[in-house]
Write a protein that holds these residues in place. Sequence first.
Motif, PDB file in Angstrom:
ATOM      1  N   THR A 138       0.830  -1.202   0.000  1.00 32.68           N
ATOM      2  CA  THR A 138       0.000   0.000   0.000  1.00 32.68           C
ATOM      3  C   THR A 138       0.867   1.255   0.000  1.00 32.68           C
ATOM      4  O   THR A 138       0.576   2.224  -0.702  1.00 32.68           O
ATOM      5  CB  THR A 138      -0.937   0.000   1.220  1.00 32.68           C
ATOM      6  N   SER A 139       1.929   1.234   0.776  1.00 31.43           N
ATOM      7  CA  SER A 139       2.841   2.384   0.810  1.00 31.43           C
ATOM      8  C   SER A 139       3.478   2.613  -0.553  1.00 31.43           C
ATOM      9  O   SER A 139       3.567   3.754  -1.026  1.00 31.43           O
ATOM     10  CB  SER A 139       3.937   2.159   1.845  1.00 31.43           C
ATOM     11  N   ILE A 140       3.917   1.548  -1.176  1.00 36.15           N
ATOM     12  CA  ILE A 140       4.550   1.675  -2.491  1.00 36.15           C
ATOM     13  C   ILE A 140       3.534   2.156  -3.519  1.00 36.15           C
ATOM     14  O   ILE A 140       3.843   3.002  -4.359  1.00 36.15           O
ATOM     15  CB  ILE A 140       5.191   0.340  -2.907  1.00 36.15           C
ATOM     16  N   ALA A 141       2.313   1.655  -3.439  1.00 36.54           N
ATOM     17  CA  ALA A 141       1.270   2.092  -4.378  1.00 36.54           C
ATOM     18  C   ALA A 141       0.976   3.574  -4.233  1.00 36.54           C
ATOM     19  O   ALA A 141       0.788   4.275  -5.234  1.00 36.54           O
ATOM     20  CB  ALA A 141       0.002   1.277  -4.161  1.00 36.54           C
ATOM     21  N   ARG A 142       0.960   4.068  -3.012  1.00 33.12           N
ATOM     22  CA  ARG A 142       0.712   5.506  -2.806  1.00 33.12           C
ATOM     23  C   ARG A 142       1.847   6.349  -3.361  1.00 33.12           C
ATOM     24  O   ARG A 142       1.618   7.392  -3.979  1.00 33.12           O
ATOM     25  CB  ARG A 142       0.523   5.793  -1.326  1.00 33.12           C
ATOM     26  N   VAL A 145       3.407  11.408 -22.485  1.00 34.47           N
ATOM     27  CA  VAL A 145       4.554  10.502 -22.462  1.00 34.47           C
ATOM     28  C   VAL A 145       4.898  10.139 -21.020  1.00 34.47           C
ATOM     29  O   VAL A 145       5.176   8.977 -20.704  1.00 34.47           O
ATOM     30  CB  VAL A 145       5.765  11.117 -23.193  1.00 34.47           C
ATOM     31  N   TRP A 146       4.882  11.127 -20.137  1.00 33.73           N
ATOM     32  CA  TRP A 146       5.164  10.872 -18.717  1.00 33.73           C
ATOM     33  C   TRP A 146       4.176   9.863 -18.136  1.00 33.73           C
ATOM     34  O   TRP A 146       4.567   8.939 -17.428  1.00 33.73           O
ATOM     35  CB  TRP A 146       5.121  12.170 -17.928  1.00 33.73           C
ATOM     36  N   LEU A 147       2.887  10.048 -18.434  1.00 32.00           N
ATOM     37  CA  LEU A 147       1.876   9.127 -17.922  1.00 32.00           C
ATOM     38  C   LEU A 147       2.086   7.702 -18.436  1.00 32.00           C
ATOM     39  O   LEU A 147       1.973   6.740 -17.672  1.00 32.00           O
ATOM     40  CB  LEU A 147       0.478   9.613 -18.302  1.00 32.00           C
ATOM     41  N   ALA A 187       5.084   1.581 -13.089  1.00 39.37           N
ATOM     42  CA  ALA A 187       4.240   1.215 -11.950  1.00 39.37           C
ATOM     43  C   ALA A 187       3.660  -0.183 -12.104  1.00 39.37           C
ATOM     44  O   ALA A 187       3.613  -0.959 -11.145  1.00 39.37           O
ATOM     45  CB  ALA A 187       3.115   2.244 -11.779  1.00 39.37           C
ATOM     46  N   VAL A 188       3.237  -0.523 -13.314  1.00 35.27           N
ATOM     47  CA  VAL A 188       2.712  -1.869 -13.557  1.00 35.27           C
ATOM     48  C   VAL A 188       3.802  -2.910 -13.360  1.00 35.27           C
ATOM     49  O   VAL A 188       3.569  -3.972 -12.766  1.00 35.27           O
ATOM     50  CB  VAL A 188       2.101  -1.952 -14.979  1.00 35.27           C
ATOM     51  N   ALA A 189       5.004  -2.626 -13.839  1.00 30.24           N
ATOM     52  CA  ALA A 189       6.112  -3.567 -13.686  1.00 30.24           C
ATOM     53  C   ALA A 189       6.448  -3.787 -12.216  1.00 30.24           C
ATOM     54  O   ALA A 189       6.680  -4.917 -11.773  1.00 30.24           O
ATOM     55  CB  ALA A 189       7.337  -3.063 -14.436  1.00 30.24           C
ATOM     56  N   HIS A 236       5.974  -7.234 -10.064  1.00 29.09           N
ATOM     57  CA  HIS A 236       7.127  -7.793  -9.361  1.00 29.09           C
ATOM     58  C   HIS A 236       6.747  -8.186  -7.934  1.00 29.09           C
ATOM     59  O   HIS A 236       7.110  -9.263  -7.462  1.00 29.09           O
ATOM     60  CB  HIS A 236       8.279  -6.791  -9.347  1.00 29.09           C
ATOM     61  N   PHE A 237       6.001  -7.321  -7.248  1.00 29.58           N
ATOM     62  CA  PHE A 237       5.587  -7.626  -5.870  1.00 29.58           C
ATOM     63  C   PHE A 237       4.551  -8.745  -5.841  1.00 29.58           C
ATOM     64  O   PHE A 237       4.516  -9.525  -4.904  1.00 29.58           O
ATOM     65  CB  PHE A 237       5.061  -6.384  -5.168  1.00 29.58           C
TER      66      PHE A 237
END
Length: 65
Positions: free
Chosen positions: A5-9, A45-47, A54-56, A60-61
């Motif tokens: 959750t922390s990483i997602a935020r 492009v940034w998005l 973020a998906v990668a 991974h997790f």
Amino acid sequence: MTRETSIARVLLVLVFAPAGGLFGKAVAEAAQGLQWWPWLLAALVWLVVTGLVAVAVTNHFDEHR
């Protein structure tokens, strides 16, 4: 709060905050009658790039559960 959750935020902030700034810059440039499309293109492009990262990271997790 779990680690995931922390990483997602953090990823959410890293993806959308700069994109919002770039979109805002595009709007400001358009209001001044200047070329706005490079800023809009940079935001898109940034998005895409940070969204893929973020998906990668999320995948991974998920693999290590």
